[in-house]
Motif scaffolding. Structure first.
Motif, PDB file in Angstrom:
ATOM      1  N   PRO A  65      37.165   5.749  71.326  1.00  0.00           N
ATOM      2  CA  PRO A  65      36.427   6.634  70.419  1.00  0.00           C
ATOM      3  C   PRO A  65      36.843   6.380  68.982  1.00  0.00           C
ATOM      4  O   PRO A  65      38.019   6.217  68.685  1.00  0.00           O
ATOM      5  N   SER A  66      35.869   6.264  68.106  1.00  0.00           N
ATOM      6  CA  SER A  66      36.136   6.034  66.685  1.00  0.00           C
ATOM      7  C   SER A  66      35.712   7.255  65.905  1.00  0.00           C
ATOM      8  O   SER A  66      34.540   7.615  65.869  1.00  0.00           O
ATOM      9  N   GLN A  67      36.698   7.878  65.264  1.00  0.00           N
ATOM     10  CA  GLN A  67      36.425   9.085  64.496  1.00  0.00           C
ATOM     11  C   GLN A  67      36.860   8.850  63.056  1.00  0.00           C
ATOM     12  O   GLN A  67      38.000   8.439  62.794  1.00  0.00           O
ATOM     13  N   SER A  68      35.955   9.036  62.121  1.00  0.00           N
ATOM     14  CA  SER A  68      36.294   8.879  60.715  1.00  0.00           C
ATOM     15  C   SER A  68      37.165  10.030  60.262  1.00  0.00           C
ATOM     16  O   SER A  68      36.971  11.175  60.695  1.00  0.00           O
ATOM     17  N   PRO A  69      38.132   9.754  59.381  1.00  0.00           N
ATOM     18  CA  PRO A  69      38.934  10.849  58.828  1.00  0.00           C
ATOM     19  C   PRO A  69      38.042  11.851  58.099  1.00  0.00           C
ATOM     20  O   PRO A  69      37.010  11.473  57.536  1.00  0.00           O
ATOM     21  N   PRO A  70      38.433  13.098  58.075  1.00  0.00           N
ATOM     22  CA  PRO A  70      37.598  14.116  57.395  1.00  0.00           C
ATOM     23  C   PRO A  70      37.340  13.781  55.934  1.00  0.00           C
ATOM     24  O   PRO A  70      36.243  14.024  55.420  1.00  0.00           O
ATOM     25  N   ALA A  71      38.354  13.216  55.242  1.00  0.00           N
ATOM     26  CA  ALA A  71      38.165  12.897  53.818  1.00  0.00           C
ATOM     27  C   ALA A  71      37.065  11.858  53.640  1.00  0.00           C
ATOM     28  O   ALA A  71      36.268  11.936  52.695  1.00  0.00           O
ATOM     29  N   LEU A  72      37.006  10.863  54.582  1.00  0.00           N
ATOM     30  CA  LEU A  72      35.971   9.843  54.489  1.00  0.00           C
ATOM     31  C   LEU A  72      34.589  10.441  54.736  1.00  0.00           C
ATOM     32  O   LEU A  72      33.609  10.082  54.087  1.00  0.00           O
ATOM     33  N   VAL A  73      34.504  11.376  55.657  1.00  0.00           N
ATOM     34  CA  VAL A  73      33.227  12.037  55.942  1.00  0.00           C
ATOM     35  C   VAL A  73      32.752  12.804  54.713  1.00  0.00           C
ATOM     36  O   VAL A  73      31.576  12.755  54.330  1.00  0.00           O
ATOM     37  N   ARG A  74      33.684  13.527  54.091  1.00  0.00           N
ATOM     38  CA  ARG A  74      33.309  14.292  52.895  1.00  0.00           C
ATOM     39  C   ARG A  74      32.879  13.373  51.758  1.00  0.00           C
ATOM     40  O   ARG A  74      31.898  13.656  51.049  1.00  0.00           O
ATOM     41  N   ALA A  75      33.614  12.259  51.566  1.00  0.00           N
ATOM     42  CA  ALA A  75      33.265  11.322  50.499  1.00  0.00           C
ATOM     43  C   ALA A  75      31.888  10.706  50.734  1.00  0.00           C
ATOM     44  O   ALA A  75      31.104  10.521  49.807  1.00  0.00           O
ATOM     45  N   ARG A  76      31.589  10.418  52.016  1.00  0.00           N
ATOM     46  CA  ARG A  76      30.282   9.846  52.326  1.00  0.00           C
ATOM     47  C   ARG A  76      29.160  10.859  52.033  1.00  0.00           C
ATOM     48  O   ARG A  76      28.093  10.500  51.528  1.00  0.00           O
ATOM     49  N   ASP A  78      29.349  13.216  49.758  1.00  0.00           N
ATOM     50  CA  ASP A  78      29.226  13.296  48.294  1.00  0.00           C
ATOM     51  C   ASP A  78      28.424  12.117  47.754  1.00  0.00           C
ATOM     52  O   ASP A  78      27.617  12.269  46.824  1.00  0.00           O
ATOM     53  N   LEU A  79      28.640  10.927  48.334  1.00  0.00           N
ATOM     54  CA  LEU A  79      27.910   9.746  47.887  1.00  0.00           C
ATOM     55  C   LEU A  79      26.413   9.913  48.124  1.00  0.00           C
ATOM     56  O   LEU A  79      25.593   9.544  47.273  1.00  0.00           O
ATOM     57  N   GLU A  80      26.041  10.478  49.255  1.00  0.00           N
ATOM     58  CA  GLU A  80      24.625  10.647  49.571  1.00  0.00           C
ATOM     59  C   GLU A  80      23.948  11.654  48.651  1.00  0.00           C
ATOM     60  O   GLU A  80      22.735  11.610  48.461  1.00  0.00           O
ATOM     61  N   ARG A  81      24.753  12.551  48.068  1.00  0.00           N
ATOM     62  CA  ARG A  81      24.157  13.542  47.155  1.00  0.00           C
ATOM     63  C   ARG A  81      23.956  13.006  45.743  1.00  0.00           C
ATOM     64  O   ARG A  81      23.278  13.635  44.931  1.00  0.00           O
ATOM     65  N   LEU A  82      24.584  11.851  45.414  1.00  0.00           N
ATOM     66  CA  LEU A  82      24.434  11.296  44.066  1.00  0.00           C
ATOM     67  C   LEU A  82      23.001  10.853  43.827  1.00  0.00           C
ATOM     68  O   LEU A  82      22.332  10.348  44.723  1.00  0.00           O
ATOM     69  N   THR A  83      22.560  10.974  42.589  1.00  0.00           N
ATOM     70  CA  THR A  83      21.221  10.536  42.200  1.00  0.00           C
ATOM     71  C   THR A  83      21.321   9.280  41.336  1.00  0.00           C
ATOM     72  O   THR A  83      22.396   8.905  40.882  1.00  0.00           O
ATOM     73  N   ALA A  84      20.186   8.659  41.099  1.00  0.00           N
ATOM     74  CA  ALA A  84      20.156   7.473  40.236  1.00  0.00           C
ATOM     75  C   ALA A  84      20.612   7.814  38.824  1.00  0.00           C
ATOM     76  O   ALA A  84      21.244   6.991  38.147  1.00  0.00           O
ATOM     77  N   ILE A  85      20.319   9.024  38.381  1.00  0.00           N
ATOM     78  CA  ILE A  85      20.740   9.433  37.036  1.00  0.00           C
ATOM     79  C   ILE A  85      22.260   9.550  36.966  1.00  0.00           C
ATOM     80  O   ILE A  85      22.892   9.176  35.963  1.00  0.00           O
ATOM     81  N   ASP A  86      22.878  10.067  38.040  1.00  0.00           N
ATOM     82  CA  ASP A  86      24.347  10.133  38.074  1.00  0.00           C
ATOM     83  C   ASP A  86      24.953   8.738  37.965  1.00  0.00           C
ATOM     84  O   ASP A  86      25.921   8.521  37.231  1.00  0.00           O
ATOM     85  N   LEU A  87      24.409   7.786  38.701  1.00  0.00           N
ATOM     86  CA  LEU A  87      24.926   6.423  38.663  1.00  0.00           C
ATOM     87  C   LEU A  87      24.676   5.774  37.308  1.00  0.00           C
ATOM     88  O   LEU A  87      25.518   5.033  36.805  1.00  0.00           O
ATOM     89  N   ALA A  88      23.520   6.043  36.710  1.00  0.00           N
ATOM     90  CA  ALA A  88      23.204   5.469  35.397  1.00  0.00           C
ATOM     91  C   ALA A  88      24.194   5.946  34.343  1.00  0.00           C
ATOM     92  O   ALA A  88      24.583   5.187  33.445  1.00  0.00           O
ATOM     93  N   ALA A  89      24.627   7.205  34.440  1.00  0.00           N
ATOM     94  CA  ALA A  89      25.579   7.742  33.471  1.00  0.00           C
ATOM     95  C   ALA A  89      26.934   7.053  33.563  1.00  0.00           C
ATOM     96  O   ALA A  89      27.673   6.994  32.578  1.00  0.00           O
ATOM     97  N   ALA A  90      27.263   6.508  34.737  1.00  0.00           N
ATOM     98  CA  ALA A  90      28.563   5.852  34.927  1.00  0.00           C
ATOM     99  C   ALA A  90      28.538   4.386  34.535  1.00  0.00           C
ATOM    100  O   ALA A  90      29.591   3.754  34.478  1.00  0.00           O
ATOM    101  N   VAL A  91      27.368   3.833  34.242  1.00  0.00           N
ATOM    102  CA  VAL A  91      27.260   2.414  33.883  1.00  0.00           C
ATOM    103  C   VAL A  91      27.545   2.251  32.394  1.00  0.00           C
ATOM    104  O   VAL A  91      26.910   2.903  31.562  1.00  0.00           O
ATOM    105  N   PRO A  92      28.515   1.374  32.008  1.00  0.00           N
ATOM    106  CA  PRO A  92      28.832   1.218  30.578  1.00  0.00           C
ATOM    107  C   PRO A  92      27.760   0.459  29.805  1.00  0.00           C
ATOM    108  O   PRO A  92      27.668   0.598  28.585  1.00  0.00           O
ATOM    109  N   ASP A  93      26.960  -0.354  30.486  1.00  0.00           N
ATOM    110  CA  ASP A  93      25.891  -1.092  29.809  1.00  0.00           C
ATOM    111  C   ASP A  93      24.664  -0.195  29.632  1.00  0.00           C
ATOM    112  O   ASP A  93      24.490   0.798  30.340  1.00  0.00           O
ATOM    113  N   ALA A  94      23.807  -0.591  28.701  1.00  0.00           N
ATOM    114  CA  ALA A  94      22.548   0.125  28.513  1.00  0.00           C
ATOM    115  C   ALA A  94      21.681  -0.037  29.759  1.00  0.00           C
ATOM    116  O   ALA A  94      21.470  -1.150  30.233  1.00  0.00           O
TER     117      ALA A  94
END
Length: 429
Positions: A65-76, A78-94
């Motif tokens: 049985p393969s069980q992901s750690p709880p922290a990894l589940v939570r991080a995943r 959080d990643l799914e809730r990110l939007t394209a605008i959130d990612l665009a804000a983190a990009v240093p280039d225009a």
């Protein structure tokens, strides 16, 4: 190999090892319980160990049985809730996100800073009108799978160069992204490097051509002309000395560039450095008909730095003042450290009373090989690198150089250094 795969293999090995250890322990217990038994008992125990190891259920990355750690589940999550605008804000280039019509949906802060306001709904074809940008937008909107990449340049308000890539976001979402990677600084450095090589080659080629011509003359028409021979040999010596000075200055620049961001912190007494410079340059000043007047005060003035490099700065500045300001008859050197703050600035000014420098030359006078008057500079045995070396040394010392001049009124070169007040002294540089 992924972290999940590694974890599965580790669990499988641990599972198999447990069964093997259990079988071995059982065999040892049997042998210890009947020590009087004959040779057949150890053999039977060995066969039992092998049998258990063969028939025991074996773990594997696929069956365990393969069980992901709880922290990894939570991080995943959080990643799914990110939007394209959130990612665009983190990009240093225009970065600009746009729709199927080429209308802007979102532009991150870097894009707004680079291109001004890019409001929602603005057509990219209206903001970027050059043909290559129009073609880039058309290609990505037509459904090209691979990212489309072009080189794009703007010349106002300042010249800038970009590497632009455009690609769709997701599959069939009808949303696209355009990323601008600023290449301006790397292009500027490339141009500087090319100009530097061209200028250095030219500066070396000129004396080499002179020496080659004189050698040819001495071996031919002037072979038996003693007066011409002495004259040509003197010129050849001057040209070789000029090449030696140029090579020395190039090596100095190279060493300084390798240590530009290493701040020297040794306490240096500016008064002692300036007195030594004045004493060393006294003979040249007298030959130029220049009187050097110094106002250095009585108390030591200490700054953090490299003594040899600061000596080179003031030697270059005083030499230039004596060479190019000789018509004024005097040069004044003054230390100003009257500021009383804990982070005070020490200013050293070197003023000549010569012909001065036209305003249009001042911003470029510290560039490599830049000369206000080429013929005068060469006649004074200048390499065109002295002030470039001064600028690099002062940059390394977190200091700066200011120049004030008007034609006919001489020139004032002022070095602005930080004092050691409130600053710890470092090791010898």
């Amino acid at each position: 190999m992924s972290e999940t795969r590694r974890a599965g293999l580790a669990r499988a090995r641990l599972h198999n090892a447990r069964w093997t250890l259990a079988a071995a322990a059982l065999a040892l217990l049997v042998v210890a319980a009947w020590p009087e038994a004959g040779w057949w008992l150890p053999v039977l125990a060995f066969i039992g160990v092998v049998a258990v190891a063969l028939v025991a259920p074996r773990g594997s990355p696929a069956t365990l049985p393969s069980q992901s750690p709880p922290a990894l589940v939570r991080a995943r999550a959080d990643l799914e809730r990110l939007t394209a605008i959130d990612l665009a804000a983190a990009v240093p280039d225009a970065l600009v996100i746009f729709d199927r019509s080429g209308a802007v949906l979102h532009a991150n802060e870097a894009a707004q800073a680079a291109f001004g306001e890019l409001p929602e709904g603005l057509l990219l074809q209206m903001r970027f009108r050059v043909p290559e940008m129009q073609d880039l937008v058309a290609r990505v909107l037509s459904g090209e799978a691979a990212p489309a990449i072009i080189e794009y340049a703007e010349r106002v308000p300042v010249e800038r160069a970009f590497r632009v890539a455009a690609m769709p976001l997701g599959r069939g979402a009808g949303v696209f992204a355009m990323v601008f990677r600023d290449q301006s600084e790397s292009r500027r450095i490339d141009r500087m490097r090319a100009d530097f090589i061209a200028n250095a080659s030219h500066e070396l080629r000129t004396p080499l051509a002179s020496i080659s011509g004189f050698i040819e003359t001495l071996r031919g028409p002037a072979r038996d002309d003693e007066k011409a021979r002495e004259n040509f040999l003197q010129i050849m010596q001057n040209q070789t000395e000029r090449m030696a000075r140029l090579i020395d200055d190039l090596l100095s620049l190279s060493r300084l560039e390798m240590r530009t961001y290493v701040r020297p912190t040794t306490p240096v007494d500016l008064r002692a450095v300036l007195r030594q410079v004045i004493e060393t340059m006294g003979h040249m000043a007298r030959e130029s008909g220049v009187e050097v007047k110094a106002k250095l005060g009585d108390a030591p003035v200490t700054v953090p730095g490299s003594r040899d490099e600061l000596y080179q700065v003031f030697q270059n500045l005083l030499e230039n003042a004596c060479k190019y300001g000789a018509s004024g008859g005097r040069v004044e050197i003054e230390i100003d450290d009257r500021s009383a703050t804990d982070d005070r600035e020490v200013n050293v000014s070197i003023r000549d009373f010569g012909p001065g420098i036209a305003e249009e030359h001042i911003p470029r006078i510290t560039e490599r090989f830049y000369r206000v008057d080429v013929e005068t500079s060469r006649s004074q045995k200048g390499t065109g690198l002295g002030l470039a070396i001064v600028k690099h040394i002062l940059t390394r010392h977190d200091a700066r150089l200011t120049i004030r001049s008007r034609p006919g009124e001489g020139a004032v070169f002022t070095v602005h250094l930080h004092s050691t007040v409130g600053r710890p002294a470092g090791a010898q540089q």
